[in-house]
Design a protein around this motif. Structure first.
Motif, PDB file in Angstrom:
ATOM      1  N   ILE A  29       0.830  -1.206   0.000  1.00 49.90           N
ATOM      2  CA  ILE A  29       0.000   0.000   0.000  1.00 49.90           C
ATOM      3  C   ILE A  29       0.864   1.255   0.000  1.00 49.90           C
ATOM      4  O   ILE A  29       0.566   2.244  -0.678  1.00 49.90           O
ATOM      5  N   ASP A  89     -13.909  -3.267  -0.933  1.00 54.12           N
ATOM      6  CA  ASP A  89     -13.333  -2.104  -1.606  1.00 54.12           C
ATOM      7  C   ASP A  89     -12.717  -1.098  -0.639  1.00 54.12           C
ATOM      8  O   ASP A  89     -12.724  -1.283   0.568  1.00 54.12           O
ATOM      9  N   VAL A  90     -12.157  -0.026  -1.208  1.00 50.97           N
ATOM     10  CA  VAL A  90     -11.469   1.018  -0.449  1.00 50.97           C
ATOM     11  C   VAL A  90     -12.403   2.209  -0.274  1.00 50.97           C
ATOM     12  O   VAL A  90     -13.025   2.668  -1.237  1.00 50.97           O
ATOM     13  N   HIS A  91     -12.494   2.701   0.973  1.00 50.66           N
ATOM     14  CA  HIS A  91     -13.363   3.834   1.256  1.00 50.66           C
ATOM     15  C   HIS A  91     -12.643   4.830   2.159  1.00 50.66           C
ATOM     16  O   HIS A  91     -11.864   4.444   3.029  1.00 50.66           O
ATOM     17  N   ARG A  92     -12.922   6.106   1.959  1.00 53.60           N
ATOM     18  CA  ARG A  92     -12.353   7.179   2.781  1.00 53.60           C
ATOM     19  C   ARG A  92     -13.325   7.500   3.904  1.00 53.60           C
ATOM     20  O   ARG A  92     -14.533   7.601   3.690  1.00 53.60           O
ATOM     21  N   MET A 120      -8.302   6.121   5.348  1.00 53.23           N
ATOM     22  CA  MET A 120      -8.985   5.240   4.408  1.00 53.23           C
ATOM     23  C   MET A 120      -8.939   3.815   4.938  1.00 53.23           C
ATOM     24  O   MET A 120      -8.144   3.493   5.826  1.00 53.23           O
ATOM     25  N   ILE A 122      -9.550  -0.511   3.664  1.00 56.28           N
ATOM     26  CA  ILE A 122      -9.906  -1.585   2.736  1.00 56.28           C
ATOM     27  C   ILE A 122     -10.824  -2.530   3.498  1.00 56.28           C
ATOM     28  O   ILE A 122     -10.472  -3.004   4.586  1.00 56.28           O
ATOM     29  N   ILE A 154      -5.243   4.631  -5.273  1.00 51.30           N
ATOM     30  CA  ILE A 154      -5.460   3.484  -4.392  1.00 51.30           C
ATOM     31  C   ILE A 154      -6.740   2.744  -4.757  1.00 51.30           C
ATOM     32  O   ILE A 154      -6.806   1.507  -4.700  1.00 51.30           O
ATOM     33  N   LYS A 155      -7.762   3.479  -5.214  1.00 49.55           N
ATOM     34  CA  LYS A 155      -9.005   2.828  -5.617  1.00 49.55           C
ATOM     35  C   LYS A 155      -8.824   1.978  -6.872  1.00 49.55           C
ATOM     36  O   LYS A 155      -9.577   1.030  -7.102  1.00 49.55           O
ATOM     37  N   GLN A 158      -8.323  -1.466  -5.678  1.00 42.60           N
ATOM     38  CA  GLN A 158      -9.207  -1.951  -4.617  1.00 42.60           C
ATOM     39  C   GLN A 158      -9.643  -3.402  -4.808  1.00 42.60           C
ATOM     40  O   GLN A 158      -9.779  -4.139  -3.826  1.00 42.60           O
ATOM     41  N   THR A 162      -8.846  -6.033  -1.860  1.00 39.53           N
ATOM     42  CA  THR A 162      -9.932  -6.761  -1.212  1.00 39.53           C
ATOM     43  C   THR A 162      -9.757  -8.260  -1.365  1.00 39.53           C
ATOM     44  O   THR A 162      -9.922  -9.026  -0.405  1.00 39.53           O
TER      45      THR A 162
END
Length: 262
Positions: A29, A89-92, A120, A122, A154-155, A158, A162
């Motif tokens: 990452i 998935d990736v979330h802020r 953020m 994962i 980064i998304k 994802q 994941t």
């Protein structure tokens, strides 16, 4: 993907199922976006989260074990997103947070003390009762938010992130809480509030209380509950009256010690 990322991803895949997977995940990452802290949580349906890995300045997270794990997590936008159905998935964090999050006592009295400025995560769905959240953020060390380009970058990874997390933790079992089935958090809150303070709330008043503590405005609460904004204001007034308080800060002060016992 550049050469450094390709090499780090190869190493990450090699460590799936091995004890050094978290370090390899952190390393990969960091080849995509720079961060100051890195923590991996297992969020459970019916009991407190578990910390699976941590790499951060201990002084910035003094309340992580004493407050967050024991109950403050119930007000965390990441946890609320998981309990509401986010599985991957990736979330802020600030994209998931309620509209009044920065005005909450949780933000002012807990989150701000961590000196985090952006975060953020994962999410990896393991079972219906367990979700892994790999949190990486920036604090006062760098004092910079993730840029739009960094978030986009980064998304773009994802699905890979994941998938490797789901594979690594596919056999994960919590150390406690197996086969535990607890009532909803609002029911437990009502029971403890009655027991400890002799305050009796209706189920709807307890729901409104939790939404207020999480940082939802009256409009946001109305949309979540499918009721009118005016009705929410009535429930809020009734809630404050029953608790003999007049502000959100007083509500937080009253309910936080109880949340830590749930």
């Amino acid at each position: 993907m550049n050469r450094a990322q390709d090499k780090a991803l190869s190493e990450l895949i090699r460590t799936i199922g091995q004890v050094d997977f978290p370090e390899a995940l952190s390393y990969f990452i960091e080849k995509i976006v720079r961060f100051d802290s890195f923590i991996i949580f297992a969020y459970h349906k019916d009991h407190n989260p578990s910390i699976l890995y941590r790499d951060h300045n201990p002084e910035l997270f003094l309340a992580l074990d004493s407050q967050y794990i024991k109950g403050a997590y119930l007000l965390d936008p990441f946890y609320h997103a998981v309990s509401s159905g986010i599985q991957k998935d990736v979330h802020r964090l600030f994209d998931l947070a309620p509209d009044k999050f920065k005005q909450t006592s949780y933000f002012k009295e807990y989150y701000r003390d961590t000196t985090m400025v952006d975060e953020m995560a994962i999410f990896a769905h393991i079972t219906n009762d367990t979700t892994i959240a790999v949190n990486f953020g920036r604090d006062s060390t760098s004092n910079t938010r993730f840029s739009k380009n960094e978030i986009t970058r980064i998304k773009s990874f994802q699905s890979v992130l994941t998938t490797v997390c789901e594979q690594h933790w596919r056999h994960y079992q919590p150390e406690e809480g197996i086969n535990v089935s607890l009532p909803p958090i609002t029911d437990r809150l009502r029971d403890e509030l009655k027991k400890q303070c002799n305050i009796m709330l209706t189920p709807r008043q307890a729901e409104v209380a939790m939404f207020i503590l999480q940082g939802h405005s009256s409009l946001s609460i109305a949309l979540n509950l499918g009721i009118g904004k005016g009705t929410v204001k009535v429930f809020r007034k009734q809630l404050y009256s029953r608790c003999v308080i007049s502000s959100q800060a007083e509500l937080f002060a009253l309910l936080t010690p109880i949340l830590l016992t749930l």
